[in-house]
Design a protein around this motif. Structure first.
Motif, short mmCIF file in Angstrom:
data_model
loop_
_atom_site.label_atom_id
_atom_site.label_comp_id
_atom_site.label_asym_id
_atom_site.label_seq_id
_atom_site.Cartn_x
_atom_site.Cartn_y
_atom_site.Cartn_z
N ASP A 121 53.39 56.98 37.11
CA ASP A 121 51.64 57.00 36.87
C ASP A 121 51.54 56.48 35.62
O ASP A 121 50.33 56.58 34.92
N SER A 122 52.45 55.70 34.89
CA SER A 122 52.11 54.99 33.35
C SER A 122 51.06 54.05 33.58
O SER A 122 51.05 53.27 34.54
N PRO A 123 49.79 54.08 32.95
CA PRO A 123 48.86 53.15 33.25
C PRO A 123 49.17 51.88 33.09
O PRO A 123 48.81 50.76 33.59
N ASN A 124 50.18 51.57 32.06
CA ASN A 124 50.58 50.05 31.72
C ASN A 124 51.39 49.49 32.88
O ASN A 124 51.29 48.34 33.20
N HIS A 125 52.34 50.47 33.70
CA HIS A 125 53.02 49.90 34.71
C HIS A 125 52.16 49.62 35.76
O HIS A 125 52.32 48.56 36.66
N LEU A 126 51.21 50.58 36.16
CA LEU A 126 50.24 50.21 37.25
C LEU A 126 49.70 49.10 36.93
O LEU A 126 49.20 48.28 38.03
N ALA A 127 48.85 49.17 35.79
CA ALA A 127 48.15 47.55 35.55
C ALA A 127 48.83 46.51 35.69
O ALA A 127 48.55 45.47 36.40
N ARG A 128 50.32 46.48 35.31
CA ARG A 128 51.08 45.35 35.53
C ARG A 128 51.22 44.96 36.92
O ARG A 128 51.33 43.71 37.33
N VAL A 129 51.75 45.98 37.91
CA VAL A 129 51.96 46.00 39.09
C VAL A 129 50.72 45.23 39.96
O VAL A 129 50.76 44.31 40.97
N LYS A 130 49.48 45.73 39.53
CA LYS A 130 48.32 45.47 40.25
C LYS A 130 47.93 44.08 40.25
O LYS A 130 47.64 43.20 41.07
N ALA A 131 48.26 43.59 38.78
CA ALA A 131 47.95 42.33 38.35
C ALA A 131 48.95 41.38 39.35
O ALA A 131 48.70 40.35 39.53
N ARG A 132 50.16 41.90 39.29
CA ARG A 132 51.23 41.01 40.18
C ARG A 132 50.58 40.79 41.62
O ARG A 132 50.73 39.70 42.28
N VAL A 133 50.09 41.85 42.18
CA VAL A 133 49.65 42.00 43.53
C VAL A 133 48.45 40.88 43.81
O VAL A 133 48.22 40.21 44.65
N ILE A 134 47.56 41.27 42.76
CA ILE A 134 46.15 40.21 42.52
C ILE A 134 46.57 38.81 42.51
O ILE A 134 45.97 37.90 43.11
N GLY A 135 47.51 38.55 41.37
CA GLY A 135 47.72 37.37 40.92
C GLY A 135 46.44 36.61 40.10
O GLY A 135 45.36 37.19 40.29
N THR A 136 46.76 35.49 39.71
CA THR A 136 45.83 34.79 38.80
C THR A 136 44.66 34.21 39.53
O THR A 136 44.76 33.62 40.63
N GLN A 137 43.36 34.70 39.18
CA GLN A 137 42.27 34.49 40.01
C GLN A 137 42.21 34.79 41.36
O GLN A 137 41.40 34.43 42.52
N GLY A 138 43.16 36.05 41.55
CA GLY A 138 43.06 36.47 43.10
C GLY A 138 44.04 35.81 44.02
O GLY A 138 44.04 35.97 45.22
N LYS A 139 44.91 34.80 43.29
CA LYS A 139 45.52 33.69 44.20
C LYS A 139 46.73 34.66 45.22
O LYS A 139 46.65 34.20 46.40
N THR A 140 47.34 35.36 44.60
CA THR A 140 48.37 36.31 45.37
C THR A 140 47.76 37.12 46.72
O THR A 140 48.40 36.85 47.86
N ARG A 141 46.75 37.84 46.14
CA ARG A 141 45.99 38.76 47.15
C ARG A 141 45.42 37.56 48.43
O ARG A 141 45.75 37.92 49.63
N ARG A 142 44.94 36.39 48.05
CA ARG A 142 44.52 35.69 48.82
C ARG A 142 45.44 35.03 49.84
O ARG A 142 45.28 34.89 51.08
N ILE A 143 46.65 34.79 49.29
CA ILE A 143 47.64 34.20 50.11
C ILE A 143 48.10 35.03 51.11
O ILE A 143 48.39 34.81 52.33
N ILE A 144 48.35 36.51 50.53
CA ILE A 144 48.84 37.49 51.46
C ILE A 144 47.77 37.67 52.70
O ILE A 144 48.07 37.69 53.78
N GLU A 145 46.56 37.85 52.37
CA GLU A 145 45.66 37.67 53.37
C GLU A 145 45.47 36.62 54.45
O GLU A 145 45.49 36.88 55.52
N GLU A 146 45.56 35.57 53.80
CA GLU A 146 45.12 34.31 54.84
C GLU A 146 46.52 34.08 55.62
O GLU A 146 46.41 33.69 56.74
#
Length: 201
Positions: A112-137
């Motif tokens: 539940d570390s805020p820093n760790h959570l922020a880091r992994v959420k950023a990895r899933v979302i990606g730069t400008q939402g790129k990673t999330r968009r690739i997963i969705e598409e």
């Protein structure tokens, strides 16, 4: 809307779902439109405690009078999906048979570390939402990153593939390896819907 003390007795034909209070307005909708649509489509009754974010879901009719218990599960998932950040339009896809909701609790992987959570959420979302968009598409799913969770809506096999991609990213795999895994899944889906292999990295 009713207060918690006025909720009816909870029986085996009801579910109680807790959602963030800031999502209650989305669940209810303008003039109660979203709540009414869920009730109409599924033959259920939603009682919402807006101060607590508690939702009691019951069948509008008893089973012996034609109420469908499966509708309770669909309504539960729709309410949960809205609570996890999805728009009502996307959440209502769960009315369709074969469409499922998967919720990944990121604290199960990084604590539940805020820093760790922020880091992994950023990895899933990606730069400008790129990673999330690739997963969705690639997987033909919808993805919501909200609070400490990542939620996925899609057909069962597609949702499983997207879940595998998200968990693999959260565990630290390079993005390139996950993209290759997703591309392989898309290729295999066209020839039989095979579940993707774990990436090598």
């Amino acid at each position: 809307m009713v207060s918690g003390k006025n909720f009816p007795h909870i029986t085996h034909s009801s579910f109680v779902v807790n959602i963030p209070r800031e999502r209650v307005g989305v669940l209810i909708g303008e003039g109660g439109s979203v709540k009414a649509e869920i009730e109409r489509l599924l033959g259920v009754s939603l009682q919402v405690d807006s101060s607590e974010g508690t939702v009691v879901i019951s069948l509008a009719k008893p089973v012996e009078e034609g109420g469908d218990p499966a509708s309770l599960f669909k309504a539960r998932d729709i309410v949960t999906a809205i609570g996890r950040g999805f728009s009502p339009e996307k959440a209502l896809k769960l009315v369709e048979d074969g469409t499922v909701l998967t919720v990944i609790d990121l604290t199960d992987y990084v604590g539940d570390s805020p820093n760790h959570l922020a880091r992994v959420k950023a990895r899933v979302i990606g730069t400008q939402g790129k990673t999330r968009r690739i997963i969705e598409e690639t997987c033909q799913v919808d993805v919501s990153v909200y609070g400490d969770t990542v939620a996925i809506i899609g057909e069962y096999e597609n949702a499983r593939a997207a879940e595998e991609a998200v968990v693999t990213l959260v565990r630290g795999a390079p993005h390139g390896a996950v993209y290759r895994m997703l591309n392989e899944y898309a290729r295999r889906r066209k020839t039989g819907g095979l579940y993707p292999p774990r990436p090598r990295f």
